[in-house]
Scaffold this active site. Structure first.
Site, PDB file in Angstrom:
ATOM      1  N   LYS A 111     -32.788   1.275   7.085  1.00  0.00           N
ATOM      2  CA  LYS A 111     -32.064   2.802   7.634  1.00  0.00           C
ATOM      3  C   LYS A 111     -30.887   2.973   7.005  1.00  0.00           C
ATOM      4  CE  LYS A 111     -34.512   2.305  12.335  1.00  0.00           C
ATOM      5  NZ  LYS A 111     -34.135   2.226  13.531  1.00  0.00           N
ATOM      6  N   LYS A 192     -48.096   5.512  11.193  1.00  0.00           N
ATOM      7  CA  LYS A 192     -48.064   5.546  12.550  1.00  0.00           C
ATOM      8  C   LYS A 192     -47.331   6.834  13.183  1.00  0.00           C
ATOM      9  CE  LYS A 192     -47.084   2.140  15.439  1.00  0.00           C
ATOM     10  NZ  LYS A 192     -46.337   1.125  16.124  1.00  0.00           N
ATOM     11  N   LYS A 195     -41.778   9.244  16.776  1.00  0.00           N
ATOM     12  CA  LYS A 195     -40.589  10.123  17.216  1.00  0.00           C
ATOM     13  C   LYS A 195     -39.596  10.215  16.085  1.00  0.00           C
ATOM     14  CE  LYS A 195     -39.817   7.577  20.696  1.00  0.00           C
ATOM     15  NZ  LYS A 195     -38.902   7.087  22.001  1.00  0.00           N
TER      16      LYS A 195
END
Length: 327
Positions: A111, A192, A195
């Protein structure tokens, strides 16, 4: 009954993958374990988020979980930020953790990437996650592959703290969650549904209207063949549609594949099944939105139940590490 803790971030609208793959499993397991379910709003602060949006998402997540069937009489449902004990224990654990082991966290490296400016919370949130777990003396924690490293950190910090200061924490064990739906992005079926990944046409949200669901499913990426076959490796798009239909019908994707001779009829069946699955959930969600006091009352009750477990743990940790107790 084992004490089991799970958490969910209010980082966006819940999608069908969250619902089929996790929330339904929570509902099914709430009476067979001593289950604690946390809406981990503090973790959502590791990225830039509008304050009003965070409050709205937190409330909407609670609405969705209650509408799905979580019963405050059967489980403990609470908002992480409603208990100061999480922050306090996280600081104690940060003083036990090392900088190096946090830098080695795979999710932090992924990230943070090569960005020059990264929030400190992104580095330290695995310690907050450890506090979430250890605060309640959780014995089992359902984790996917992406969270195993964080649970291992929680275990290491508990072992280290206990060795230095005395036995305070239960050492949590990883729990393989019940097999839920394997829901992939409709536009990128090898990824996948998420969100955090912006894919409006590939994500079916639990709040989508029947027309939106029908449109997204009919536009789902498939392949250039015309055979309906369950083969995740070679036919990820078709296999994802079969998984969705299987998860809402209670039948196996292999058997379902034999009932369709065209992609169009399969998509129509998937859309109809998803719409039928979400209709009662959406109706209950609307009822709960109109009864805000009921939702907030359930969260307040959950916070009190959670504090009964959290407060003694924090007191013992503070005492063990050497902090002078207030009068």
């Amino acid at each position: 009954m084992a004490r089991v803790l799970s958490g969910i971030q209010p980082s966006g609208v819940l999608h069908i993958g969250n619902y089929l793959g996790a929330v339904r499993q929570w509902v099914a397991g709430q009476s067979s374990n001593e289950a604690l379910y946390a809406i981990v709003d503090l973790h959502a602060l590791t990225v830039d988020i509008d304050p009003a949006e965070l409050r709205s998402r937190t409330f909407e997540t609670a609405v969705t979980l209650l509408a799905a069937g979580l019963d405050p009489n059967e489980c403990t449902l609470f908002v992480q930020g409603h208990l100061h004990e999480h922050n306090e224990l996280a600081w104690l654990l940060e003083c036990v953790a090392s900088y190096g082991e946090l830098l080695r966290m795979t999710q932090f490296k992924d990230k943070a990437g090569s960005r020059e400016s990264v929030r400190v919370g992104l580095l330290t949130y695995p310690v907050l996650m450890a506090a979430d777990i250890l605060l309640y003396q959780a014995e089992q924690v359902p984790v996917g592959d992406d969270q195993r490293q964080h649970l291992e950190l929680a275990r290491n910090l508990a072992i280290r703290f206990n060795a230095r200061y005395g036995e305070v924490f239960t050492i949590p064990e990883a729990m393989i969650p019940p097999v839920g739906a394997r829901v992939m992005d409709l536009q990128s079926p090898r990824r996948k549904m998420s969100k955090s990944v912006v894919s409006p046409q590939g994500t079916v949200n639990v709040t989508d209207s029947p027309a939106e669901i029908d449109r997204k499913v009919r536009r789902a990426v498939t392949d250039n063949e015309n055979e309906v076959r369950y083969d995740p490796e070679n036919k990820p798009g078709i296999s994802n549609l079969l998984e969705l239909l299987a998860s809402t019908s209670g039948r196996s994707p292999d058997l379902l594949a034999g009932e369709f001779t065209s992609y169009g009829t399969l998509k129509a069946a998937v859309a109809e099944s998803l719409i039928g699955e979400l209709a009662p959930l959406q109706q209950r969600m609307q009822e709960l939105r109109e009864d805000r006091d009921l939702v907030l009352g359930a969260l307040a009750e959950g916070a009190e139940k959670a504090r009964e477990l959290a407060a003694p743990t924090l007191f013992n940790a503070r005492s063990a590490i050497g902090l002078l107790a207030p009068r």
